[in-house]
Design a protein around this motif. Structure first.
Motif, PDB file in Angstrom:
ATOM      1  N   ASP A  67       6.284  -0.973  -0.951  1.00 54.06           N
ATOM      2  CA  ASP A  67       4.844  -1.425  -1.497  1.00 54.06           C
ATOM      3  C   ASP A  67       4.492  -0.740  -2.814  1.00 54.06           C
ATOM      4  OD1 ASP A  67       2.308  -2.302  -1.871  1.00 54.06           O
ATOM      5  OD2 ASP A  67       1.506  -0.954  -0.270  1.00 54.06           O
ATOM      6  N   TYR A  69       1.935  -0.399  -5.254  1.00 52.29           N
ATOM      7  CA  TYR A  69       0.294  -0.515  -5.224  1.00 52.29           C
ATOM      8  C   TYR A  69      -0.606   0.205  -6.426  1.00 52.29           C
ATOM      9  CZ  TYR A  69      -0.362   4.205  -3.340  1.00 52.29           C
ATOM     10  OH  TYR A  69      -0.471   5.342  -3.369  1.00 52.29           O
ATOM     11  N   CYS A  76      -4.393  -4.693  -2.803  1.00 50.55           N
ATOM     12  CA  CYS A  76      -3.581  -3.635  -2.240  1.00 50.55           C
ATOM     13  C   CYS A  76      -4.493  -3.240  -1.208  1.00 50.55           C
ATOM     14  CB  CYS A  76      -3.162  -2.632  -3.347  1.00 50.55           C
ATOM     15  SG  CYS A  76      -2.530  -3.287  -4.743  1.00 50.55           S
ATOM     16  N   GLU A  80      -3.231  -2.893   3.010  1.00 46.98           N
ATOM     17  CA  GLU A  80      -3.127  -1.693   3.746  1.00 46.98           C
ATOM     18  C   GLU A  80      -2.906  -1.612   5.138  1.00 46.98           C
ATOM     19  OE1 GLU A  80      -2.032   2.452   3.699  1.00 46.98           O
ATOM     20  OE2 GLU A  80      -2.178   0.989   2.004  1.00 46.98           O
ATOM     21  N   ILE A  83       0.404  -3.132   6.086  1.00 45.60           N
ATOM     22  CA  ILE A  83       1.519  -2.094   5.651  1.00 45.60           C
ATOM     23  C   ILE A  83       1.592  -0.950   6.683  1.00 45.60           C
ATOM     24  CG2 ILE A  83       2.006  -0.302   3.814  1.00 45.60           C
ATOM     25  CD1 ILE A  83       2.881  -3.162   3.106  1.00 45.60           C
ATOM     26  N   VAL A  94       8.795   2.015   5.577  1.00 45.75           N
ATOM     27  CA  VAL A  94       7.925   1.513   4.658  1.00 45.75           C
ATOM     28  C   VAL A  94       7.555   2.656   3.604  1.00 45.75           C
ATOM     29  CG1 VAL A  94       5.564   0.398   4.031  1.00 45.75           C
ATOM     30  CG2 VAL A  94       6.738   0.087   6.272  1.00 45.75           C
ATOM     31  N   LYS A  96       5.796   3.708  -0.179  1.00 51.20           N
ATOM     32  CA  LYS A  96       4.438   3.381  -1.137  1.00 51.20           C
ATOM     33  C   LYS A  96       4.780   4.092  -2.489  1.00 51.20           C
ATOM     34  CE  LYS A  96       0.576   2.849   0.675  1.00 51.20           C
ATOM     35  NZ  LYS A  96       0.294   1.480   0.348  1.00 51.20           N
ATOM     36  N   PRO A 115      -0.555  -6.227  -5.571  1.00 48.68           N
ATOM     37  CA  PRO A 115       0.702  -5.254  -5.122  1.00 48.68           C
ATOM     38  C   PRO A 115       2.130  -6.315  -5.243  1.00 48.68           C
ATOM     39  CG  PRO A 115      -0.590  -6.581  -3.372  1.00 48.68           C
ATOM     40  CD  PRO A 115      -1.287  -6.854  -4.488  1.00 48.68           C
ATOM     41  N   LEU A 117       5.880  -6.183  -3.350  1.00 46.86           N
ATOM     42  CA  LEU A 117       6.653  -5.870  -2.240  1.00 46.86           C
ATOM     43  C   LEU A 117       8.193  -6.056  -2.667  1.00 46.86           C
ATOM     44  CD1 LEU A 117       4.253  -6.839   0.602  1.00 46.86           C
ATOM     45  CD2 LEU A 117       4.362  -4.826  -0.390  1.00 46.86           C
TER      46      LEU A 117
END
Length: 146
Positions: A67, A69, A76, A80, A83, A94, A96, A115, A117
């Protein structure tokens, strides 16, 4: 929206806590819980600290959802809770990446907007999406490459 995200995170934490407690009370161990979960992916998003850390995370896990962000980004913030839920409830790791702190890495990931991904499978990027995605879409992408 922040309250909704906080509520969702709290619900997920409570659910995980109950599951762990039930397994421990039924004679299991925390090691057994990890084995039962079917993967070594952490239950919370991994905050990437730099290029080396990013490469380590991608190498260590079969499937990684990255992610990209920014703290100031409204979409974003909307994404959240999703995510966090994906980290807690799927076998994917995951990660970030704060695009303000790690601009070069974000550029390498192709994050031109936030965002963004990026899904990695077996160390390679296999999917890229920009903008808020719903949970079902992200679950589908993860399952497709798991």
């Amino acid at each position: 929206m922040s309250d909704t995200g906080d509520d969702e995170r709290q619900r997920i934490r409570e659910q995980k806590k109950r599951e762990l407690q039930e397994r421990l009370e039924s004679g299991g161990s925390l090691d057994a819980v990890d084995a039962d979960e079917g993967g070594d992916a952490p239950d919370e998003p991994i905050a990437i600290t730099g290029q080396g850390h990013f490469e380590e995370v991608v190498d260590e896990h079969d499937v990684v959802l990255v992610d990209c962000y920014a703290d100031w980004c409204g979409p974003c913030q909307m994404l959240e809770p999703t995510i966090e839920a994906l980290a807690a409830e799927t076998d994917a790791a995951v990660a970030k990446v704060d695009v303000d702190r790690h601009q070069r890495l974000a550029q390498q990931l192709g994050a031109r907007g936030v965002p963004t991904l990026v899904l990695y499978a077996d160390g390679q990027p296999v999917e890229r999406t920009v903008g808020v995605q719903d949970r079902a879409t992200l679950d589908g992408l993860i399952e497709q490459h798991a």
